[in-house]
Write a protein that holds these residues in place. Sequence first.
Motif, PDB file in Angstrom:
ATOM      1  N   ARG A 189      28.240  40.466  37.816  1.00 38.25           N
ATOM      2  CA  ARG A 189      27.512  40.044  39.069  1.00 38.25           C
ATOM      3  C   ARG A 189      26.841  38.950  38.044  1.00 38.25           C
ATOM      4  O   ARG A 189      26.260  37.634  38.680  1.00 38.25           O
ATOM      5  N   LEU A 190      26.298  38.668  37.312  1.00 34.74           N
ATOM      6  CA  LEU A 190      25.358  38.207  36.284  1.00 34.74           C
ATOM      7  C   LEU A 190      25.924  36.685  35.979  1.00 34.74           C
ATOM      8  O   LEU A 190      25.306  35.619  35.872  1.00 34.74           O
ATOM      9  N   ARG A 191      26.644  36.891  35.614  1.00 37.68           N
ATOM     10  CA  ARG A 191      27.938  35.500  35.240  1.00 37.68           C
ATOM     11  C   ARG A 191      28.660  34.680  36.350  1.00 37.68           C
ATOM     12  O   ARG A 191      28.767  33.819  36.212  1.00 37.68           O
ATOM     13  N   GLU A 192      28.702  35.616  37.411  1.00 41.32           N
ATOM     14  CA  GLU A 192      29.672  34.705  38.345  1.00 41.32           C
ATOM     15  C   GLU A 192      30.970  34.929  37.628  1.00 41.32           C
ATOM     16  O   GLU A 192      31.223  33.753  38.010  1.00 41.32           O
ATOM     17  N   ILE A 193      31.576  36.039  37.492  1.00 39.99           N
ATOM     18  CA  ILE A 193      32.808  35.700  37.160  1.00 39.99           C
ATOM     19  C   ILE A 193      33.734  35.953  38.171  1.00 39.99           C
ATOM     20  O   ILE A 193      33.844  37.000  38.648  1.00 39.99           O
ATOM     21  N   PRO A 194      34.924  34.910  38.431  1.00 39.55           N
ATOM     22  CA  PRO A 194      35.850  35.103  39.815  1.00 39.55           C
ATOM     23  C   PRO A 194      36.773  36.453  39.721  1.00 39.55           C
ATOM     24  O   PRO A 194      37.060  36.837  38.390  1.00 39.55           O
ATOM     25  N   GLU A 195      36.458  36.612  40.582  1.00 39.38           N
ATOM     26  CA  GLU A 195      37.276  38.195  40.897  1.00 39.38           C
ATOM     27  C   GLU A 195      39.049  37.580  40.228  1.00 39.38           C
ATOM     28  O   GLU A 195      39.766  38.693  39.215  1.00 39.38           O
ATOM     29  N   VAL A 196      38.918  36.709  40.375  1.00 39.21           N
ATOM     30  CA  VAL A 196      41.149  36.229  40.034  1.00 39.21           C
ATOM     31  C   VAL A 196      40.873  36.666  38.548  1.00 39.21           C
ATOM     32  O   VAL A 196      41.821  36.862  36.837  1.00 39.21           O
ATOM     33  N   LEU A 197      39.496  36.631  37.447  1.00 41.89           N
ATOM     34  CA  LEU A 197      39.948  36.590  36.150  1.00 41.89           C
ATOM     35  C   LEU A 197      39.570  37.941  36.151  1.00 41.89           C
ATOM     36  O   LEU A 197      39.990  38.520  34.247  1.00 41.89           O
ATOM     37  N   LEU A 198      38.588  38.252  36.363  1.00 46.70           N
ATOM     38  CA  LEU A 198      38.358  39.837  35.887  1.00 46.70           C
ATOM     39  C   LEU A 198      37.143  40.007  37.488  1.00 46.70           C
ATOM     40  O   LEU A 198      36.265  39.943  37.628  1.00 46.70           O
ATOM     41  N   PRO A 199      37.547  41.221  38.180  1.00 47.95           N
ATOM     42  CA  PRO A 199      37.006  41.800  39.366  1.00 47.95           C
ATOM     43  C   PRO A 199      35.838  43.049  38.122  1.00 47.95           C
ATOM     44  O   PRO A 199      36.034  43.295  37.401  1.00 47.95           O
ATOM     45  N   ALA A 200      35.097  42.988  39.437  1.00 47.65           N
ATOM     46  CA  ALA A 200      33.621  44.256  38.322  1.00 47.65           C
ATOM     47  C   ALA A 200      34.343  45.589  39.259  1.00 47.65           C
ATOM     48  O   ALA A 200      35.073  45.880  40.307  1.00 47.65           O
ATOM     49  N   PRO A 201      33.870  46.494  38.743  1.00 47.54           N
ATOM     50  CA  PRO A 201      34.485  47.927  38.831  1.00 47.54           C
ATOM     51  C   PRO A 201      34.363  48.764  40.246  1.00 47.54           C
ATOM     52  O   PRO A 201      34.782  49.049  40.808  1.00 47.54           O
ATOM     53  N   SER A 202      32.615  47.805  40.922  1.00 49.64           N
ATOM     54  CA  SER A 202      32.622  48.364  42.341  1.00 49.64           C
ATOM     55  C   SER A 202      34.365  47.825  43.258  1.00 49.64           C
ATOM     56  O   SER A 202      35.117  48.618  43.739  1.00 49.64           O
ATOM     57  N   GLN A 244      50.900  37.685  41.841  1.00 50.60           N
ATOM     58  CA  GLN A 244      49.976  37.353  43.004  1.00 50.60           C
ATOM     59  C   GLN A 244      48.422  37.536  43.112  1.00 50.60           C
ATOM     60  O   GLN A 244      47.426  36.937  43.696  1.00 50.60           O
ATOM     61  N   ALA A 245      47.899  37.895  41.884  1.00 50.93           N
ATOM     62  CA  ALA A 245      46.242  37.214  40.715  1.00 50.93           C
ATOM     63  C   ALA A 245      45.991  38.480  41.853  1.00 50.93           C
ATOM     64  O   ALA A 245      45.041  37.159  41.816  1.00 50.93           O
ATOM     65  N   GLU A 246      46.174  39.714  41.840  1.00 51.81           N
ATOM     66  CA  GLU A 246      45.690  40.302  42.541  1.00 51.81           C
ATOM     67  C   GLU A 246      44.970  41.053  41.181  1.00 51.81           C
ATOM     68  O   GLU A 246      45.737  42.457  40.811  1.00 51.81           O
ATOM     69  N   MET A 247      44.093  40.716  40.897  1.00 53.99           N
ATOM     70  CA  MET A 247      43.295  41.251  39.896  1.00 53.99           C
ATOM     71  C   MET A 247      42.587  43.218  39.832  1.00 53.99           C
ATOM     72  O   MET A 247      43.244  43.965  38.896  1.00 53.99           O
ATOM     73  N   ALA A 248      42.683  42.795  40.663  1.00 54.12           N
ATOM     74  CA  ALA A 248      41.161  44.286  40.898  1.00 54.12           C
ATOM     75  C   ALA A 248      42.762  45.457  41.726  1.00 54.12           C
ATOM     76  O   ALA A 248      42.572  46.266  41.452  1.00 54.12           O
ATOM     77  N   LEU A 249      44.108  44.673  41.724  1.00 54.68           N
ATOM     78  CA  LEU A 249      45.315  45.965  42.105  1.00 54.68           C
ATOM     79  C   LEU A 249      45.595  45.978  41.072  1.00 54.68           C
ATOM     80  O   LEU A 249      45.784  47.393  40.617  1.00 54.68           O
TER      81      LEU A 249
END
Length: 286
Positions: free
Chosen positions: A63-76, A249-254
């Motif tokens: 959250r602080l570094r605003e990393i894109p979800e396609v690279l590293l999604p947050a645990p939430s 599909q670049a679905e990192m959260a999945l």
Amino acid sequence: MTSPASATPFDGRDPSVTRPAEPPRATAARRGLAALSTARLRPVVLPVVTAALMIAAWEAVVRLREIPEVLLPAPSAVAARLWETLPFLLGQAVPTTLETIAGFAISTLLGIALAVMVTASRLAREAFYPNIVFFQLIPKIALAPLFIVWLGIGSSSRITFSVFISFFPVVVATLTGLTSVDRDLLRLCRAVGARGVRVYTQVRFPAAVPHIFSGLKIAITFAMIGVIVGEFITAQAGLGYMILFAASQAEMALIFASIVLLCVIGLGLYALVVLAERIALRRYGG
């Protein structure tokens, strides 16, 4: 005359009544119970707290570094994706779990049988054990395509590859346990006329139980690794296939949601092995 500052507050008890001191034995027992409770809770509390702190740090960094979800999604985001796809992922987890259990069961039987054969015969030990070690030194991933060519793209290739990865720890651990029996005890068995199967069932196997389950704990993790590697290559279903599909599909959260479910399944299978170990140790007085 007593000053107000030095007056003792009234607590409702009669000061003229002398109350007996608590027995030292009761105090020691209470301290012992507290220490025992702490010792029992520590192996559970410490890993949970450590994992929670790591997850919180992960969330904060993303959250602080605003990393894109396609690279590293947050645990939430991973938790939300897992909740959304949980019924579907559970369906995909069925073949992975069943193939893992099948590979683990076959590797257990094969590993224990090979260890017994090597222990019972010096000729078998000299003939088979060096070759077993040699096959263990071969990079396993390099052989995965061969299993597919030989056995096809069905579950048989994945189960066979899982067995190939996981049976070696069972062989080594069982062999160590069977050969670490007290020599005086074996001499006593020969003196009373005990031979063959009776020595194994009543002396060698009870002594080898801790070693056997040490190998089984490793084998259950290797069995799942073998199945996942096989699903990366051939499967059209399973959590390994879902990880590969989500990556395309670049679905990192999945991807992370599938990994979390894999970890839960792995922990459950490992817990079953630990439970079986406790039952066996209680049965044989370990």
